[in-house]
Motif scaffolding. Structure first.
Motif, PDB file in Angstrom:
ATOM      1  N   LEU A 165       0.842  -1.184   0.000  1.00  0.00           N
ATOM      2  CA  LEU A 165       0.000   0.000   0.000  1.00  0.00           C
ATOM      3  C   LEU A 165       0.887   1.247   0.000  1.00  0.00           C
ATOM      4  CD1 LEU A 165      -2.743  -0.800   2.682  1.00  0.00           C
ATOM      5  CD2 LEU A 165      -3.097  -0.585   0.221  1.00  0.00           C
ATOM      6  N   ASP A 166       0.485   2.257  -0.721  1.00  0.00           N
ATOM      7  CA  ASP A 166       1.112   3.587  -0.733  1.00  0.00           C
ATOM      8  C   ASP A 166       2.366   3.687  -1.589  1.00  0.00           C
ATOM      9  OD1 ASP A 166      -0.880   4.531   0.973  1.00  0.00           O
ATOM     10  OD2 ASP A 166       0.267   3.993   2.754  1.00  0.00           O
ATOM     11  N   ARG A 167       3.304   2.732  -1.457  1.00  0.00           N
ATOM     12  CA  ARG A 167       4.522   2.762  -2.262  1.00  0.00           C
ATOM     13  C   ARG A 167       5.137   1.378  -2.313  1.00  0.00           C
ATOM     14  NH1 ARG A 167      10.172   4.197   0.268  1.00  0.00           N
ATOM     15  NH2 ARG A 167      10.564   2.698  -1.383  1.00  0.00           N
ATOM     16  N   ASN A 168       5.997   1.154  -3.298  1.00  0.00           N
ATOM     17  CA  ASN A 168       6.658  -0.135  -3.472  1.00  0.00           C
ATOM     18  C   ASN A 168       8.153  -0.014  -3.214  1.00  0.00           C
ATOM     19  OD1 ASN A 168       4.129  -1.059  -4.175  1.00  0.00           O
ATOM     20  ND2 ASN A 168       4.497  -0.943  -6.369  1.00  0.00           N
ATOM     21  N   TYR A 169       8.833  -1.162  -3.180  1.00  0.00           N
ATOM     22  CA  TYR A 169      10.230  -1.200  -2.750  1.00  0.00           C
ATOM     23  C   TYR A 169      11.059  -2.041  -3.717  1.00  0.00           C
ATOM     24  CZ  TYR A 169       8.118   0.427   1.613  1.00  0.00           C
ATOM     25  OH  TYR A 169       7.418   1.145   2.550  1.00  0.00           O
ATOM     26  N   LEU A 170      12.221  -1.523  -4.090  1.00  0.00           N
ATOM     27  CA  LEU A 170      13.175  -2.262  -4.912  1.00  0.00           C
ATOM     28  C   LEU A 170      14.400  -2.549  -4.056  1.00  0.00           C
ATOM     29  CD1 LEU A 170      14.162  -3.354  -7.679  1.00  0.00           C
ATOM     30  CD2 LEU A 170      15.108  -1.074  -8.106  1.00  0.00           C
ATOM     31  N   PHE A 171      14.593  -3.828  -3.736  1.00  0.00           N
ATOM     32  CA  PHE A 171      15.726  -4.225  -2.919  1.00  0.00           C
ATOM     33  C   PHE A 171      16.817  -4.782  -3.825  1.00  0.00           C
ATOM     34  CE2 PHE A 171      12.149  -4.548   0.093  1.00  0.00           C
ATOM     35  CZ  PHE A 171      12.616  -3.698   1.096  1.00  0.00           C
ATOM     36  N   HIS A 172      17.876  -3.983  -3.975  1.00  0.00           N
ATOM     37  CA  HIS A 172      19.002  -4.377  -4.820  1.00  0.00           C
ATOM     38  C   HIS A 172      19.919  -5.320  -4.049  1.00  0.00           C
ATOM     39  CE1 HIS A 172      23.127  -3.868  -6.482  1.00  0.00           C
ATOM     40  NE2 HIS A 172      22.466  -4.031  -7.612  1.00  0.00           N
ATOM     41  N   ASN A 173      20.253  -6.431  -4.681  1.00  0.00           N
ATOM     42  CA  ASN A 173      21.128  -7.436  -4.085  1.00  0.00           C
ATOM     43  C   ASN A 173      22.576  -6.973  -4.221  1.00  0.00           C
ATOM     44  OD1 ASN A 173      22.603  -9.759  -3.435  1.00  0.00           O
ATOM     45  ND2 ASN A 173      21.093 -11.131  -4.356  1.00  0.00           N
ATOM     46  N   ASN A 174      23.235  -6.733  -3.084  1.00  0.00           N
ATOM     47  CA  ASN A 174      24.598  -6.201  -3.096  1.00  0.00           C
ATOM     48  C   ASN A 174      25.670  -7.271  -3.297  1.00  0.00           C
ATOM     49  OD1 ASN A 174      23.618  -3.564  -2.508  1.00  0.00           O
ATOM     50  ND2 ASN A 174      23.445  -4.142  -0.351  1.00  0.00           N
ATOM     51  N   GLY A 175      25.271  -8.550  -3.214  1.00  0.00           N
ATOM     52  CA  GLY A 175      26.222  -9.627  -3.453  1.00  0.00           C
ATOM     53  C   GLY A 175      27.022 -10.045  -2.249  1.00  0.00           C
ATOM     54  N   ASN A 176      26.776  -9.424  -1.116  1.00  0.00           N
ATOM     55  CA  ASN A 176      27.498  -9.777   0.117  1.00  0.00           C
ATOM     56  C   ASN A 176      26.534 -10.230   1.203  1.00  0.00           C
ATOM     57  OD1 ASN A 176      26.229  -7.406   0.698  1.00  0.00           O
ATOM     58  ND2 ASN A 176      28.064  -6.268   1.298  1.00  0.00           N
ATOM     59  N   GLY A 177      25.345 -10.693   0.766  1.00  0.00           N
ATOM     60  CA  GLY A 177      24.334 -11.134   1.720  1.00  0.00           C
ATOM     61  C   GLY A 177      23.412 -10.029   2.179  1.00  0.00           C
ATOM     62  N   THR A 178      23.565  -8.824   1.605  1.00  0.00           N
ATOM     63  CA  THR A 178      22.715  -7.702   1.992  1.00  0.00           C
ATOM     64  C   THR A 178      21.997  -7.119   0.788  1.00  0.00           C
ATOM     65  OG1 THR A 178      24.376  -5.955   1.689  1.00  0.00           O
ATOM     66  CG2 THR A 178      24.356  -7.127   3.813  1.00  0.00           C
ATOM     67  N   PHE A 179      20.937  -6.362   1.074  1.00  0.00           N
ATOM     68  CA  PHE A 179      20.162  -5.660   0.054  1.00  0.00           C
ATOM     69  C   PHE A 179      20.091  -4.175   0.406  1.00  0.00           C
ATOM     70  CE2 PHE A 179      18.791 -10.011  -0.181  1.00  0.00           C
ATOM     71  CZ  PHE A 179      18.407 -10.239  -1.497  1.00  0.00           C
ATOM     72  N   THR A 180      19.997  -3.336  -0.616  1.00  0.00           N
ATOM     73  CA  THR A 180      19.814  -1.903  -0.426  1.00  0.00           C
ATOM     74  C   THR A 180      18.545  -1.473  -1.150  1.00  0.00           C
ATOM     75  OG1 THR A 180      22.195  -1.513  -0.301  1.00  0.00           O
ATOM     76  CG2 THR A 180      20.798   0.392  -0.782  1.00  0.00           C
ATOM     77  N   GLU A 181      17.692  -0.715  -0.462  1.00  0.00           N
ATOM     78  CA  GLU A 181      16.426  -0.268  -1.055  1.00  0.00           C
ATOM     79  C   GLU A 181      16.689   0.911  -1.987  1.00  0.00           C
ATOM     80  OE1 GLU A 181      13.089   0.638  -2.438  1.00  0.00           O
ATOM     81  OE2 GLU A 181      13.599   2.222  -1.014  1.00  0.00           O
TER      82      GLU A 181
END
Length: 601
Positions: A165-181
């Motif tokens: 609801l309201d907005r969506n999210y793009l989680f980029h895979n950083n390749g080190n086990g983490t994601f950045t929105e």
């Protein structure tokens, strides 16, 4: 979701179907009898607790019956760390904020607790999972709905797009086990009430574009109360204005441009605005022209089928092709959707989950997309699904016999539905239909073990071979309840697994078509994003071989136009296929991914 009560017409349909449904040509449907079918040779066991999955969905329901509380959310299988084992991400909703309550003149939440978020579970490779949400950077509160998986920037790491609801999210895979929105930076925040989404390279430029479904225009302040018998109940979507689809073109630099209108997703051929109350999306090539088309399941509005014109635009042909309505000429309450060539005709057909008293829809593709015909009643899936309210659904070969079966997650939207319809329940058991290979399906749920006899308020549904034993397993979400993981026991049939990597095509190989020839039979598969309801199944493809020890040949048609041909492909193996190189790695079932030098075949 459509009407919550039985109309006179629906009651008549119910009685007629219990006596023996008829198809739209007036022919009595032929039931699939046990004598015509082989008993199921596998079972499902629930392994959620043993696997370490403790996810629980939170709808935020607090008695005011706000519409989003009925919907639940989805899940996705994603090998985010590239070890060959599928990890799993569950989308979550949350409690309503005090600001949202205040906008609707409601008091603050008296039971404030820690923030509720989705969860990512890392697959440990031994049948268990570890919650890595916090360290992965995915502990983001939202009123979440759907998710899809794809490597949008072709860096070799699959990313997550999550709708809400309201907005969506793009989680980029950083390749080190983490994601950045990165939704804002990428131009993908979107808005409104988003539901299912899918990655698709619609212009075949090697970069993944994104289609996003939207439901209705709704806010806490504009929720419509629907009193019944002295108390509020959830309103139907007919009370609200629908929201249109969105299509985002990938610019190739980490950003996207919204192209919905100019691509033809906002208006019909005769100029009518398209606001479909969309809940499900399936990417398919229904006319086998090599270009990805888009099929949309709409709730109480006609379903859409967007034909890819090959020039960056689509033409909506749902009515023309016969999949917009049910046999009565009325729009149904459609939720989940999937597409596959279930009868080896060479053309992809559609399954759609509908509201209770409406049956599943099985739109058979006649003559390579010239028309679709709903054959649910005469194929054996109509009557068993009549009373179910179906959300997640997909085709998948559960027993590796080479014929795609159908699995459906069910659960009503009204917790007091039995006050109106005694035959319809709030919590419902799933439906499992075995493909008999003759155009018919057999209801085999009762043969599949104790787990399949339970009833849930199910929503999201996705499959993956999470333990790499060659048998496809299933994960399911429920509304305001726990997740479930079902392990497939397998049988004596053989299989092989394909992990595809594009080079000229998008890295995820989404859109690649796989044609396998096994003992004179031809089976076809697509690598696809989206499908089901707000969910994403794994991208690798399991090819069921039956009793054959190998596939005589496998041909991969990549979205770029490149072709890979493999011969004498042995069962029991996982193959890493790289576009332009052939088999780049091979390992037996049960082994993690390793890197090999590409070799010709």
């Amino acid at each position: 979701m459509q009407r919550r009560f039985l109309t006179i017409a629906a009651a008549a349909l119910l009685g007629a179907c219990l006596a023996g449904c008829k198809n739209k040509d007036g022919e009595k449907a032929i039931p699939v009898t046990p004598a015509a079918a082989v008993p199921a040779s596998f079972t499902f066991a629930e392994t959620t607790r043993e696997a370490g999955i403790d996810f629980r969905h939170v709808s935020g329901a607090f008695g005011k019956k706000w519409l989003p509380e009925t919907m639940g959310s989805g899940l996705a299988w994603i090998d985010y760390d590239g070890d060959g084992y599928q990890d799993v991400y569950f989308v979550n909703s949350r409690e309503w904020t005090d600001a949202e309550r205040a906008s609707a003149k409601q008091p603050p939440n008296p039971k404030k607790g820690p923030p509720v978020t989705g969860k990512l579970y890392h697959n440990n490779g031994n049948g268990t999972f570890t919650d890595v949400t916090e360290q992965a950077g995915l502990a983001v509160p939202m009123y979440g709905m759907g998710v899809c998986v794809g490597d949008y920037d072709n860096d070799g790491r699959p990313d997550l797009y999550v709708t809400a609801l309201d907005r969506n999210y793009l989680f980029h895979n950083n390749g080190n086990g983490t994601f950045t929105e990165r939704a804002a930076q990428a131009g993908l925040k979107d808005g409104g009430w988003s539901t299912s989404a899918a990655w698709v390279d619609y212009d075949e430029d090697g970069k993944l574009d994104l289609v996003v479904c939207h439901y209705v225009k709704w806010t806490p302040a504009t929720d419509i109360p629907c009193p019944r018998n002295g108390h509020n109940t959830y309103c139907t979507p007919q009370q609200y204005t629908g929201e249109p689809l969105s299509l985002y073109h990938n610019n190739g630099n980490g950003t996207f441009t919204e192209v919905s209108a100019r691509a033809g997703l906002r208006k019909s051929g005769d100029g009518r605005p398209l606001q479909g109350k969309s809940l499900g999306v399936a990417i398919c090539d229904y006319d086998s022209d090599g270009k990805p088309d888009i099929a949309i399941a709409n709730d109480t509005e006609p379903n859409y089928l967007f034909h890819n014109e090959g020039n960056g635009t689509f033409k909506e042909v749902g009515v023309e092709k016969g999949m917009a309505y049910g046999d009565t000429g009325a729009a149904r309450g459609a939720m989940g959707i999937d597409a596959v060539d279930y009868d080896r005709s060479g053309s992809e057909s559609l399954v759609i989950g509908n509201f209770s008293n409406q049956m599943l829809a099985l739109y058979h593709n006649e003559n390579r997309g010239s028309i679709f015909r709903d054959v649910a009643p005469q194929t054996g899936i109509g009557q068993p699904s009549l009373l179910s309210l179906s959300f997640g659904c997909f085709f998948v070969d559960l027993d590796n016999d080479g014929w795609p079966d159908i699995f459906v997650a069910n659960g009503h939207v009204d917790d007091d539905i039995q006050e109106i319809q005694q035959q319809v329940e709030y919590a419902e058991h799933p439906l499992v239909f075995r493909n008999l290979g003759n155009g018919k399906f057999q209801d085999i749920r009762e043969q599949l073990g104790e787990a399949m006899q339970q009833k849930w308020v199910a929503r999201g549904l996705a499959y993956a071979d999470y333990d790499l034993d060659g048998n496809v397993d299933i994960a399911m979400s429920t509304n305001n309840g726990p997740a479930h993981l079902f392990h497939n026991s397998g049988n004596k049939n053989h299989a092989l697994r394909l992990e595809l990597e594009g080079t000229k095509s998008n890295k995820s190989a989404i859109g690649a078509r796989i044609t396998a020839k096994i003992g004179g039979a031809t089976q076809s598969y697509h690598v696809r994003s989206g499908s089901s309801y707000c969910s994403q199944s794994e991208l690798p493809v399991t090819v069921g071989l039956g009793q054959a020890s190998q596939a005589d040949s496998i041909v991969i048609d990549w979205p770029s136009g490149e072709k890979t041909e493999l011969n004498s492909v042995a069962a029991g193996q996982i193959y890493q296929i790289v576009e332009g190189k052939g088999i780049a790695g091979q390992r037996p079932f049960g082994q993690p991914a390793v890197k090999h030098t590409a070799r010709a075949n």
